[in-house]
Design a protein around this motif. Sequence first.
Motif, PDB file in Angstrom:
ATOM      1  N   LYS A  81       0.838  -1.188   0.000  1.00  0.00           N
ATOM      2  CA  LYS A  81       0.000   0.000   0.000  1.00  0.00           C
ATOM      3  C   LYS A  81       0.881   1.250   0.000  1.00  0.00           C
ATOM      4  O   LYS A  81       1.855   1.340   0.754  1.00  0.00           O
ATOM      5  N   THR A  82       0.544   2.207  -0.838  1.00  0.00           N
ATOM      6  CA  THR A  82       1.248   3.478  -0.824  1.00  0.00           C
ATOM      7  C   THR A  82       0.872   4.261   0.425  1.00  0.00           C
ATOM      8  O   THR A  82      -0.305   4.378   0.765  1.00  0.00           O
ATOM      9  N   ARG A  83       1.865   4.787   1.092  1.00  0.00           N
ATOM     10  CA  ARG A  83       1.652   5.607   2.286  1.00  0.00           C
ATOM     11  C   ARG A  83       2.052   7.039   1.946  1.00  0.00           C
ATOM     12  O   ARG A  83       3.173   7.270   1.499  1.00  0.00           O
ATOM     13  N   ILE A  84       1.145   7.958   2.169  1.00  0.00           N
ATOM     14  CA  ILE A  84       1.367   9.352   1.798  1.00  0.00           C
ATOM     15  C   ILE A  84       1.440  10.197   3.060  1.00  0.00           C
ATOM     16  O   ILE A  84       0.479  10.252   3.834  1.00  0.00           O
ATOM     17  N   LYS A  85       2.573  10.836   3.279  1.00  0.00           N
ATOM     18  CA  LYS A  85       2.771  11.652   4.478  1.00  0.00           C
ATOM     19  C   LYS A  85       2.312  13.079   4.230  1.00  0.00           C
ATOM     20  O   LYS A  85       2.723  13.715   3.261  1.00  0.00           O
ATOM     21  N   VAL A  86       1.441  13.549   5.131  1.00  0.00           N
ATOM     22  CA  VAL A  86       0.906  14.902   5.049  1.00  0.00           C
ATOM     23  C   VAL A  86       0.978  15.538   6.435  1.00  0.00           C
ATOM     24  O   VAL A  86       0.249  15.139   7.341  1.00  0.00           O
ATOM     25  N   ASN A  87       1.900  16.479   6.596  1.00  0.00           N
ATOM     26  CA  ASN A  87       1.959  17.247   7.846  1.00  0.00           C
ATOM     27  C   ASN A  87       2.085  16.338   9.074  1.00  0.00           C
ATOM     28  O   ASN A  87       1.448  16.570  10.106  1.00  0.00           O
ATOM     29  N   GLU A  90       0.129   9.990   8.186  1.00  0.00           N
ATOM     30  CA  GLU A  90       0.356   9.054   7.091  1.00  0.00           C
ATOM     31  C   GLU A  90      -0.966   8.481   6.607  1.00  0.00           C
ATOM     32  O   GLU A  90      -1.658   7.785   7.348  1.00  0.00           O
ATOM     33  N   ILE A  91      -1.319   8.795   5.391  1.00  0.00           N
ATOM     34  CA  ILE A  91      -2.554   8.300   4.789  1.00  0.00           C
ATOM     35  C   ILE A  91      -2.239   7.021   4.025  1.00  0.00           C
ATOM     36  O   ILE A  91      -1.340   6.991   3.187  1.00  0.00           O
ATOM     37  N   GLY A  92      -2.987   5.951   4.322  1.00  0.00           N
ATOM     38  CA  GLY A  92      -2.717   4.658   3.717  1.00  0.00           C
ATOM     39  C   GLY A  92      -1.892   3.764   4.610  1.00  0.00           C
ATOM     40  O   GLY A  92      -1.545   2.644   4.221  1.00  0.00           O
ATOM     41  N   GLY A  93      -1.594   4.228   5.814  1.00  0.00           N
ATOM     42  CA  GLY A  93      -0.780   3.454   6.742  1.00  0.00           C
ATOM     43  C   GLY A  93      -1.579   2.849   7.872  1.00  0.00           C
ATOM     44  O   GLY A  93      -2.677   2.311   7.663  1.00  0.00           O
ATOM     45  N   ASP A  94      -1.058   2.977   9.080  1.00  0.00           N
ATOM     46  CA  ASP A  94      -1.661   2.329  10.245  1.00  0.00           C
ATOM     47  C   ASP A  94      -2.698   3.197  10.943  1.00  0.00           C
ATOM     48  O   ASP A  94      -3.249   2.793  11.968  1.00  0.00           O
ATOM     49  N   GLU A  95      -2.944   4.387  10.416  1.00  0.00           N
ATOM     50  CA  GLU A  95      -3.891   5.301  11.041  1.00  0.00           C
ATOM     51  C   GLU A  95      -5.057   5.584  10.100  1.00  0.00           C
ATOM     52  O   GLU A  95      -4.862   5.841   8.905  1.00  0.00           O
ATOM     53  N   PRO A 231       3.438  10.525  -7.602  1.00  0.00           N
ATOM     54  CA  PRO A 231       2.913   9.227  -7.157  1.00  0.00           C
ATOM     55  C   PRO A 231       1.951   9.323  -5.983  1.00  0.00           C
ATOM     56  O   PRO A 231       1.334   8.329  -5.606  1.00  0.00           O
ATOM     57  N   ASP A 232       1.814  10.516  -5.388  1.00  0.00           N
ATOM     58  CA  ASP A 232       1.028  10.671  -4.154  1.00  0.00           C
ATOM     59  C   ASP A 232      -0.416  11.034  -4.471  1.00  0.00           C
ATOM     60  O   ASP A 232      -0.827  12.200  -4.403  1.00  0.00           O
ATOM     61  N   VAL A 233      -1.194  10.022  -4.808  1.00  0.00           N
ATOM     62  CA  VAL A 233      -2.608  10.209  -5.172  1.00  0.00           C
ATOM     63  C   VAL A 233      -3.485   9.434  -4.187  1.00  0.00           C
ATOM     64  O   VAL A 233      -3.220   8.271  -3.891  1.00  0.00           O
ATOM     65  N   PRO A 266      -4.083   4.832  -1.582  1.00  0.00           N
ATOM     66  CA  PRO A 266      -5.057   4.940  -0.489  1.00  0.00           C
ATOM     67  C   PRO A 266      -6.445   5.283  -1.035  1.00  0.00           C
ATOM     68  O   PRO A 266      -6.569   5.984  -2.044  1.00  0.00           O
ATOM     69  N   VAL A 267      -7.467   4.791  -0.346  1.00  0.00           N
ATOM     70  CA  VAL A 267      -8.865   5.016  -0.761  1.00  0.00           C
ATOM     71  C   VAL A 267      -9.643   5.552   0.427  1.00  0.00           C
ATOM     72  O   VAL A 267      -9.644   4.940   1.497  1.00  0.00           O
ATOM     73  N   ILE A 268     -10.302   6.689   0.251  1.00  0.00           N
ATOM     74  CA  ILE A 268     -11.129   7.229   1.322  1.00  0.00           C
ATOM     75  C   ILE A 268     -12.568   7.383   0.839  1.00  0.00           C
ATOM     76  O   ILE A 268     -12.852   7.313  -0.357  1.00  0.00           O
ATOM     77  N   LEU A 269     -13.467   7.618   1.792  1.00  0.00           N
ATOM     78  CA  LEU A 269     -14.897   7.734   1.509  1.00  0.00           C
ATOM     79  C   LEU A 269     -15.394   9.118   1.894  1.00  0.00           C
ATOM     80  O   LEU A 269     -15.027   9.654   2.942  1.00  0.00           O
ATOM     81  N   ASP A 270     -16.242   9.687   1.055  1.00  0.00           N
ATOM     82  CA  ASP A 270     -16.936  10.947   1.343  1.00  0.00           C
ATOM     83  C   ASP A 270     -18.405  10.626   1.601  1.00  0.00           C
ATOM     84  O   ASP A 270     -19.195  10.511   0.666  1.00  0.00           O
ATOM     85  N   PRO A 271     -18.802  10.456   2.878  1.00  0.00           N
ATOM     86  CA  PRO A 271     -20.187  10.100   3.175  1.00  0.00           C
ATOM     87  C   PRO A 271     -21.148  11.269   3.039  1.00  0.00           C
ATOM     88  O   PRO A 271     -22.358  11.067   2.962  1.00  0.00           O
TER      89      PRO A 271
END
Length: 349
Positions: A81-87, A90-95, A231-233, A266-271
């Motif tokens: 899984k790609t992990r993208i660090k933002v500030n 980490e998006i796509g990681g353990d959080e 690559p950070d999408v 990484p995949v997120i949801l907009d509810p």
Amino acid sequence: MIISMKLRATREEIDEVCEQVKQFGYKVHSIEGEERVVIGVVGVGDVTACMESIEAMPQVDNVVRISAPYKFVSREFRKEKTRIKVNGTEIGGDEFVVMAGPCSVESEKQIMQAAEAVAKAGAKLLRGGAFKPRTSPYDFQGMEEEGLKLLEKAKRATGLAIITEVMSERGVDLVAQYADVMQVGARNMQNFMLLKALGKCGRPVLLKRGLSSTVKELLMSAEYVTAHGNPDVILCERGIRTFETATRNTCDIAAIPVLNELTHLPVILDPSHATGKRSLVPAVSRAGVAIGADGLIVEVHPAPEKAMSDGAQSLDLAQFQKMMAELQPYLELWRESRKTQEAALSAGR
């Protein structure tokens, strides 16, 4: 195709392979691990001759043809899984990462109240639109650069990273001065000139699925950004347009595990956009956690009844805090599931 180098291949050996690929007219993109380098090859035409040439090189361990039309974002190209660090997050990681805030920045008081509340509740990124694509030309279009400056002020006060929408190729440089993550809205998912520009923007990109777009089309749009250097999408399922009218859109919740199978992004949801009703947002958010999303992007407003856009689907501050508290048992299970997945991936290497 994907070229796997032998363990501990030297820089000279890697460069030799890349140069050989370029001689056939293809582009290369490498992922360098601690022990092994993987090289992705993209271009037009039959790669058979190139494959045969590369396979004959002694420093190459294996060469595999990629069957998917999207090369760099496919699971074939990268298993992990790609992990993208933002500030610091980490998006796509353990959080499990929650992004929250109003649909649009309306005033300093409004965005500061929202930022302080969502940060206290556990959000890591502040969302807020400075530029708003609206169906009607008479609706509120956003505060533009003044809105970006207010987002920056909220970031300084709370420490939250900023995610905000960029609407055109011309606006990329301006938005990138203020944003930590560049959001591409559903209407712009196939704005290819914008996607190309975002490939060079130096910021992670959150790409929302188009109103009537297939999963394949979403991945092809992500490929535009990655193929042009970024690559950070982050992919976002935000509901699609169907015949159903009980909700604003139809939440394609199954798209999340489908995307997790097809891509390493990484995949997120907009509810909020997926339902259009604030009463449904908590339940759909729980579903997103349970089905394997990497995070949520939720609309939250200090006074939804006074919002200039999307008030009906925005949670108020107390509702968001309550939803975040109710998510905690689901997040514990999510963390255990993520550990199991990572263990299985490590065992399969």
